[in-house]
Design a protein around this motif. Structure first.
Motif, short mmCIF file in Angstrom:
data_model
loop_
_atom_site.label_atom_id
_atom_site.label_comp_id
_atom_site.label_asym_id
_atom_site.label_seq_id
_atom_site.Cartn_x
_atom_site.Cartn_y
_atom_site.Cartn_z
N ARG A 37 0.57 -5.41 6.11
CA ARG A 37 1.76 -4.68 5.65
C ARG A 37 2.88 -4.75 6.69
O ARG A 37 4.05 -4.88 6.33
CB ARG A 37 1.39 -3.23 5.34
N GLU A 40 4.41 -8.14 6.29
CA GLU A 40 5.21 -8.19 5.07
C GLU A 40 6.55 -7.50 5.27
O GLU A 40 7.60 -8.04 4.89
CB GLU A 40 4.44 -7.52 3.93
N GLU A 41 6.54 -6.31 5.83
CA GLU A 41 7.79 -5.59 6.04
C GLU A 41 8.72 -6.36 6.97
O GLU A 41 9.92 -6.47 6.71
CB GLU A 41 7.51 -4.19 6.59
N ARG A 43 8.79 -9.57 7.40
CA ARG A 43 9.27 -10.73 6.64
C ARG A 43 10.43 -10.37 5.73
O ARG A 43 11.43 -11.08 5.64
CB ARG A 43 8.13 -11.29 5.78
N VAL A 44 10.32 -9.24 5.03
CA VAL A 44 11.39 -8.81 4.12
C VAL A 44 12.70 -8.65 4.89
O VAL A 44 13.75 -9.16 4.47
CB VAL A 44 11.00 -7.51 3.39
N TYR A 45 12.65 -7.97 6.03
CA TYR A 45 13.87 -7.76 6.81
C TYR A 45 14.37 -9.06 7.44
O TYR A 45 15.57 -9.31 7.49
CB TYR A 45 13.64 -6.68 7.88
N PHE A 47 13.88 -12.16 6.28
CA PHE A 47 14.45 -13.01 5.23
C PHE A 47 15.85 -12.56 4.87
O PHE A 47 16.73 -13.38 4.62
CB PHE A 47 13.56 -12.99 3.98
N HIS A 48 16.07 -11.27 4.85
CA HIS A 48 17.42 -10.75 4.56
C HIS A 48 18.40 -11.26 5.62
O HIS A 48 19.50 -11.67 5.31
CB HIS A 48 17.38 -9.22 4.54
N SER A 56 18.51 -13.58 -1.33
CA SER A 56 17.38 -13.72 -0.42
C SER A 56 16.37 -14.67 -1.04
O SER A 56 16.25 -14.75 -2.26
CB SER A 56 16.74 -12.35 -0.19
N LEU A 58 13.46 -14.10 -1.24
CA LEU A 58 12.57 -13.24 -2.00
C LEU A 58 13.02 -13.12 -3.45
O LEU A 58 12.21 -13.06 -4.36
CB LEU A 58 12.51 -11.84 -1.36
N GLU A 59 14.33 -13.07 -3.66
CA GLU A 59 14.86 -12.96 -5.02
C GLU A 59 14.66 -14.25 -5.80
O GLU A 59 14.54 -14.23 -7.02
CB GLU A 59 16.35 -12.60 -4.96
#
Length: 158
Positions: A37, A40-41, A43-45, A47-48, A56, A58-59
């Motif tokens: 987790r 993952e968190e 990675r999200v930030y 990638f942004h 992103s 992600l989108e």
């Protein structure tokens, strides 16, 4: 930044991730699944930051195909955040690897190092897609050498 014992590229991104009391296991350590987790968190930030605010990766669709973690030291609860430093460590036609080093503000320890393979994915067609040139350029801007994990024994021989 993570301790100097593990080489991290200068262009890597570091993301702070809160360590929650509920992340602890029965032994008082961060549970192994929580590390996924944290990755993952981060990675999200990242990638942004890497792919911009307009859109992103992600989108556009990306799936985790593989994750591997070497646990190096037990992390216990702290009010200080975990620090996840990450970079792109391999790029191919439709997949790429992210390397991670997990530390904690106020500590010289490296708690884990990890690698994930991600696949760019066409959500409408439900199949992998080639990495777009602008995505490749963004990944190359944060590229660095892969970490040697315990399972990479064959890589060490070369």
């Amino acid at each position: 930044m993570p301790p100097p014992a593990i080489p991290v590229p200068a262009n890597a991104t570091t993301v702070e991730v809160a360590v929650r009391w509920s992340d602890m296991d029965a032994y008082g350590h961060v549970n192994n699944v929580q590390y996924l987790r944290y990755l993952e968190e981060a990675r999200v930030y990242a990638f942004h930051e890497w792919f911009g605010q307009e859109r992103s990766l992600l989108e556009d669709g990306v799936l985790v195909a593989r994750s591997e973690i070497d646990y190096l030291a037990p992390m216990t609860f702290s009010y200080e955040p975990a620090l996840v430093t990450l970079w792109c460590s391999a790029i191919s036609g439709a997949s790429f690897d992210i390397s991670y080093v997990v530390g904690q503000r106020g500590s010289d320890l490296t708690f884990a190092k990890a690698e994930s393979t991600l696949v760019t994915y066409d959500l409408t067609a439900q199949r992998p897609r080639r990495i777009a040139e602008h995505e490749r350029a963004a990944m190359e801007s944060v590229a660095g050498e892969p970490l040697l994990l315990r399972s990479h024994k064959d890589r060490r021989a070369h």
